[in-house]
Design an enzyme around this catalytic site. Structure first.
Site, PDB file in Angstrom:
ATOM      1  CE  LYS A 208      26.833  25.252 -12.250  1.00 31.47           C
ATOM      2  NZ  LYS A 208      26.852  26.223 -13.337  1.00 31.47           N
ATOM      3  NE  ARG A 248      33.313  25.902 -15.471  1.00 35.86           N
ATOM      4  CZ  ARG A 248      33.065  25.579 -14.198  1.00 35.86           C
ATOM      5  NH1 ARG A 248      31.968  24.939 -13.869  1.00 35.86           N
ATOM      6  NH2 ARG A 248      33.930  25.905 -13.259  1.00 35.86           N
TER       7      ARG A 248
HETATM    8  N1  PMM Z   1      29.628  27.399 -13.082  1.00 37.26           N
HETATM    9  C1  PMM Z   1      30.465  27.472 -12.038  1.00 37.26           C
HETATM   10  C2  PMM Z   1      31.724  28.070 -12.182  1.00 37.26           C
HETATM   11  N2  PMM Z   1      32.131  28.557 -13.362  1.00 37.26           N
HETATM   12  N3  PMM Z   1      31.712  28.978 -15.642  1.00 37.26           N
HETATM   13  C3  PMM Z   1      30.888  28.929 -16.690  1.00 37.26           C
HETATM   14  N4  PMM Z   1      31.286  29.444 -17.883  1.00 37.26           N
HETATM   15  N5  PMM Z   1      29.650  28.372 -16.609  1.00 37.26           N
HETATM   16  C4  PMM Z   1      29.176  27.844 -15.446  1.00 37.26           C
HETATM   17  O1  PMM Z   1      28.023  27.363 -15.435  1.00 37.26           O
HETATM   18  C5  PMM Z   1      30.012  27.905 -14.298  1.00 37.26           C
HETATM   19  C6  PMM Z   1      31.301  28.480 -14.439  1.00 37.26           C
HETATM   20  C7  PMM Z   1      30.063  26.914 -10.702  1.00 37.26           C
HETATM   21  O2  PMM Z   1      30.352  25.562 -10.595  1.00 37.26           O
HETATM   22  P1  PMM Z   1      31.685  24.909  -9.909  1.00 37.26           P
HETATM   23  O3  PMM Z   1      31.842  25.537  -8.536  1.00 37.26           O
HETATM   24  O4  PMM Z   1      31.373  23.468  -9.836  1.00 37.26           O
HETATM   25  O5  PMM Z   1      32.874  25.172 -10.774  1.00 37.26           O
END
Ligand code: PMM
Length: 268
Positions: A208, A248
């Site tokens: 991020k 995650r």
């Molecule tokens: N961040 C993203 C997408 N989904 N789900 C959860 N539970 N927590 C998060 O911090 C989260 C998520 C955005 O990141 P990405 O585009 O790299 O998937």
């Protein structure tokens, strides 16, 4: 042992891995590799939540994710569906997903909590204040970690009212969602406020922007994906120390190693 959720974005436009896994066969192969590296869950998403992202119609989202959810579930791999749409959540559970990951905690789609209640799936409630298109305008807090926890408490109440048993809930403080760089660090520093709510806690820091900013401040060298994955392994290990039930991440192997070393230090 802290779980590791491997990210599988089946989208053309996610901020760090957009476009890599739009072919279902490539996506499934990548997920199998993440599983072999130690992912406990594969988190499949078909709509980018990157800052400024436009919404994707639910039928297009389902066209992207359902074949992948089905193939991985048929392999016995635990799958979570990362979606804001109740219809996608329900369709994915029917295709085999065991967990619904709603970064909005049921706020983006008012049908989400009641739709998911009947499925029996576990549910991630993320801290969220509004769509990615304008979420930074909502990043106004006096004490961010405390406000995140109290807003999550309200979502727990909404989930209970919809008929979702507390044992099915997983909370996520929503790093990067309606939070500035410094506010993300404050949320992580104050993770105990969310842990104290008494549910499983998931933390997502992977690649991020706030990590990119911290790395850029540390050295003038280019902030590569490799550096962001190393930073993610560190924040994920620290989140585990602070009580996270799962993290995650994109790079499962790096975080698995970081968690193993922290475990060795702790004599686990
Ligand atoms: N961040 C993203 C997408 N989904 N789900 C959860 N539970 N927590 C998060 O911090 C989260 C998520 C955005 O990141 P990405 O585009 O790299 O998937």
């Amino acid at each position: 042992m802290t779980g590791i959720w491997g990210i599988l974005n089946v989208t053309p436009d996610s901020f760090s891995d957009g476009g890599r896994y739009t072919d279902p066969d490539v996506a499934v192969a990548h997920a199998r590799m993440l599983r072999a590296q130690g992912a406990t869950v594969i988190d499949v998403g078909g709509e980018s939540t990157r800052p400024g992202a436009e919404r994707v119609p639910a039928d297009e989202e389902q066209r992207r994710v359902l074949p992948v959810v089905e193939a991985l579930s048929a392999d016995g791999i635990p799958v979570s569906i990362d979606t804001l749409n109740a219809s996608t959540a329900v369709a994915a559970v029917h295709a085999g997903a065991r967990i619904v990951n709603d970064v909005s905690g049921g706020l983006a789609d008012e049908r989400m909590l009641s739709a998911v209640a009947d499925t029996g799936a576990d549910v991630v409630l993320g801290h969220w204040r509004g769509p990615s298109s304008d979420m930074y305008a909502r990043a106004q807090y006096a004490r961010v970690a405390r406000e995140v926890a109290s807003e999550l408490r309200a979502r727990i109440g909404a989930a209970a009212a919809a008929g979702i048993a507390p044992a099915r809930l997983i909370l996520d403080p929503g790093v990067g969602f309606a939070k500035s760089g410094e506010q993300n660090w404050e949320v992580l520093r104050g993770l105990d406020e969310t842990v104290a709510l008494g549910h499983r806690v998931l933390v997502g820091t992977s690649r991020k922007r706030f990590l990119t900013e911290a790395l850029a401040a540390a050295s003038t060298h280019e902030v590569t994906e490799r550096r962001r994955d190393l930073a993610t392994a560190v924040t994920s290990a620290l989140a585990a120390r602070a009580g996270a039930w799962a993290v995650r991440v994109h790079d499962v192997a790096a975080t698995r190693d970081a968690l193993a070393i922290v475990g060795a230090w702790d004599g686990a």
